[in-house]
Write a protein that holds these residues in place. Structure first.
Motif, PDB file in Angstrom:
ATOM      1  N   GLN A 127      -5.682  17.454 -17.172  1.00 17.75           N
ATOM      2  CA  GLN A 127      -5.193  16.606 -17.487  1.00 17.75           C
ATOM      3  C   GLN A 127      -3.931  16.158 -18.931  1.00 17.75           C
ATOM      4  O   GLN A 127      -3.238  16.627 -19.385  1.00 17.75           O
ATOM      5  CB  GLN A 127      -5.745  15.703 -18.328  1.00 17.75           C
ATOM      6  N   LEU A 128      -2.894  15.347 -17.699  1.00 18.22           N
ATOM      7  CA  LEU A 128      -1.731  15.357 -17.960  1.00 18.22           C
ATOM      8  C   LEU A 128      -1.748  14.332 -19.951  1.00 18.22           C
ATOM      9  O   LEU A 128      -2.992  12.822 -19.734  1.00 18.22           O
ATOM     10  CB  LEU A 128      -0.529  14.910 -17.002  1.00 18.22           C
ATOM     11  N   GLU A 129      -1.270  14.866 -21.190  1.00 17.22           N
ATOM     12  CA  GLU A 129      -1.482  13.488 -21.518  1.00 17.22           C
ATOM     13  C   GLU A 129      -0.647  12.272 -21.872  1.00 17.22           C
ATOM     14  O   GLU A 129      -1.477  10.952 -22.319  1.00 17.22           O
ATOM     15  CB  GLU A 129      -0.927  14.740 -23.017  1.00 17.22           C
ATOM     16  N   THR A 158       0.921  -1.652   0.009  1.00 14.58           N
ATOM     17  CA  THR A 158       0.131  -0.104   0.265  1.00 14.58           C
ATOM     18  C   THR A 158       0.536   1.604   0.117  1.00 14.58           C
ATOM     19  O   THR A 158       1.121   2.170  -0.737  1.00 14.58           O
ATOM     20  CB  THR A 158      -0.505   0.264   1.360  1.00 14.58           C
ATOM     21  N   LEU A 159       2.074   1.584   0.752  1.00 11.78           N
ATOM     22  CA  LEU A 159       2.739   2.650   1.105  1.00 11.78           C
ATOM     23  C   LEU A 159       3.915   2.559  -0.434  1.00 11.78           C
ATOM     24  O   LEU A 159       3.646   3.380  -1.305  1.00 11.78           O
ATOM     25  CB  LEU A 159       3.255   2.197   2.366  1.00 11.78           C
ATOM     26  N   SER A 160       3.629   1.217  -1.297  1.00  6.99           N
ATOM     27  CA  SER A 160       4.594   1.840  -2.736  1.00  6.99           C
ATOM     28  C   SER A 160       3.525   2.084  -3.040  1.00  6.99           C
ATOM     29  O   SER A 160       3.560   3.119  -4.343  1.00  6.99           O
ATOM     30  CB  SER A 160       5.023   0.143  -2.541  1.00  6.99           C
ATOM     31  N   GLN A 161       2.284   1.607  -3.331  1.00  9.66           N
ATOM     32  CA  GLN A 161       1.440   2.036  -4.634  1.00  9.66           C
ATOM     33  C   GLN A 161       1.488   3.983  -4.156  1.00  9.66           C
ATOM     34  O   GLN A 161       0.987   4.662  -5.078  1.00  9.66           O
ATOM     35  CB  GLN A 161       0.230   1.538  -4.509  1.00  9.66           C
ATOM     36  N   MET A 162       0.857   4.280  -2.550  1.00 10.54           N
ATOM     37  CA  MET A 162       0.708   5.809  -2.378  1.00 10.54           C
ATOM     38  C   MET A 162       2.643   6.315  -3.257  1.00 10.54           C
ATOM     39  O   MET A 162       1.666   7.729  -3.068  1.00 10.54           O
ATOM     40  CB  MET A 162       0.482   5.326  -1.172  1.00 10.54           C
ATOM     41  N   ARG A 163       3.810   5.558  -2.630  1.00  7.87           N
ATOM     42  CA  ARG A 163       4.565   6.324  -3.544  1.00  7.87           C
ATOM     43  C   ARG A 163       4.202   6.506  -5.181  1.00  7.87           C
ATOM     44  O   ARG A 163       4.520   7.692  -5.173  1.00  7.87           O
ATOM     45  CB  ARG A 163       5.680   6.001  -2.838  1.00  7.87           C
ATOM     46  N   GLU A 164       3.831   5.255  -5.790  1.00  6.97           N
ATOM     47  CA  GLU A 164       3.746   6.179  -6.990  1.00  6.97           C
ATOM     48  C   GLU A 164       2.543   6.710  -7.513  1.00  6.97           C
ATOM     49  O   GLU A 164       2.625   8.080  -8.165  1.00  6.97           O
ATOM     50  CB  GLU A 164       3.750   4.418  -7.458  1.00  6.97           C
ATOM     51  N   GLY A 165       1.491   7.019  -6.213  1.00 10.90           N
ATOM     52  CA  GLY A 165       0.559   8.011  -6.360  1.00 10.90           C
ATOM     53  C   GLY A 165       1.564   9.423  -6.601  1.00 10.90           C
ATOM     54  O   GLY A 165       0.243  10.707  -7.172  1.00 10.90           O
ATOM     55  N   ARG A 166       1.809   9.434  -5.297  1.00 15.19           N
ATOM     56  CA  ARG A 166       2.650  10.678  -4.749  1.00 15.19           C
ATOM     57  C   ARG A 166       2.939  11.883  -6.373  1.00 15.19           C
ATOM     58  O   ARG A 166       3.017  12.265  -6.456  1.00 15.19           O
ATOM     59  CB  ARG A 166       3.188  10.656  -4.317  1.00 15.19           C
ATOM     60  N   ARG A 209       2.870  10.762  -9.301  1.00 16.03           N
ATOM     61  CA  ARG A 209       1.383  11.326 -10.145  1.00 16.03           C
ATOM     62  C   ARG A 209       0.974  12.751  -9.671  1.00 16.03           C
ATOM     63  O   ARG A 209       0.692  13.529 -10.441  1.00 16.03           O
ATOM     64  CB  ARG A 209       0.949  10.203 -10.442  1.00 16.03           C
ATOM     65  N   TRP A 210       0.396  12.929  -8.684  1.00 19.12           N
ATOM     66  CA  TRP A 210       0.305  13.753  -8.178  1.00 19.12           C
ATOM     67  C   TRP A 210       0.601  15.236  -7.985  1.00 19.12           C
ATOM     68  O   TRP A 210       0.273  16.494  -8.537  1.00 19.12           O
ATOM     69  CB  TRP A 210      -0.700  13.923  -6.694  1.00 19.12           C
ATOM     70  N   ARG A 211       1.693  14.695  -8.581  1.00 21.06           N
ATOM     71  CA  ARG A 211       2.987  16.050  -8.069  1.00 21.06           C
ATOM     72  C   ARG A 211       3.059  16.781  -9.919  1.00 21.06           C
ATOM     73  O   ARG A 211       3.116  17.999  -9.735  1.00 21.06           O
ATOM     74  CB  ARG A 211       4.266  16.025  -7.468  1.00 21.06           C
ATOM     75  N   ALA A 212       3.201  15.975 -10.500  1.00 22.53           N
ATOM     76  CA  ALA A 212       3.076  16.021 -11.845  1.00 22.53           C
ATOM     77  C   ALA A 212       1.813  16.739 -11.920  1.00 22.53           C
ATOM     78  O   ALA A 212       1.470  17.914 -13.086  1.00 22.53           O
ATOM     79  CB  ALA A 212       3.121  14.392 -12.832  1.00 22.53           C
TER      80      ALA A 212
END
Length: 97
Positions: free
Chosen positions: A92-94, A71-79, A81-84
């Protein structure tokens, strides 16, 4: 009898993922085993059952830790994306799904 009760409670708490109960039972178990020596076969059987319940509780803890790590790994990956997303003003990013 106390060891049988502790073994049952330990197994139940592990299956329920009740971490507070496991912590409390671990302390109670430590106190119960201080200076305890099995006197006969029933006590040895109770101690074996307790060992099995303890191993099961450790497996539950290990499984939960693995789940939390995922779960933490997924959250880090999502973070990232949210920063971008935030860096582009919320547009919306292409290249992002």
């Amino acid at each position: 009898m106390q060891l049988q009760r502790l073994a049952q409670a330990l197994g139940d708490a592990g299956r329920r993922r009740d971490w507070r109960a496991l912590q409390r039972l671990d302390l109670e178990l430590g106190a119960a085993l201080r200076g305890w020596t099995p006197a006969g076969e029933p006590e040895r059987q109770a101690l074996q059952a307790l060992g099995e319940a303890h191993a099961e509780a450790r497996r539950c803890c290990r499984d939960e830790m693995q789940s939390l790590e995922e779960t933490l790994s997924q959250m880090r990956e999502g973070r990232e994306r949210w920063r971008a997303y935030a860096a582009h003003g919320g547009q919306q990013l292409e290249d992002q799904p």
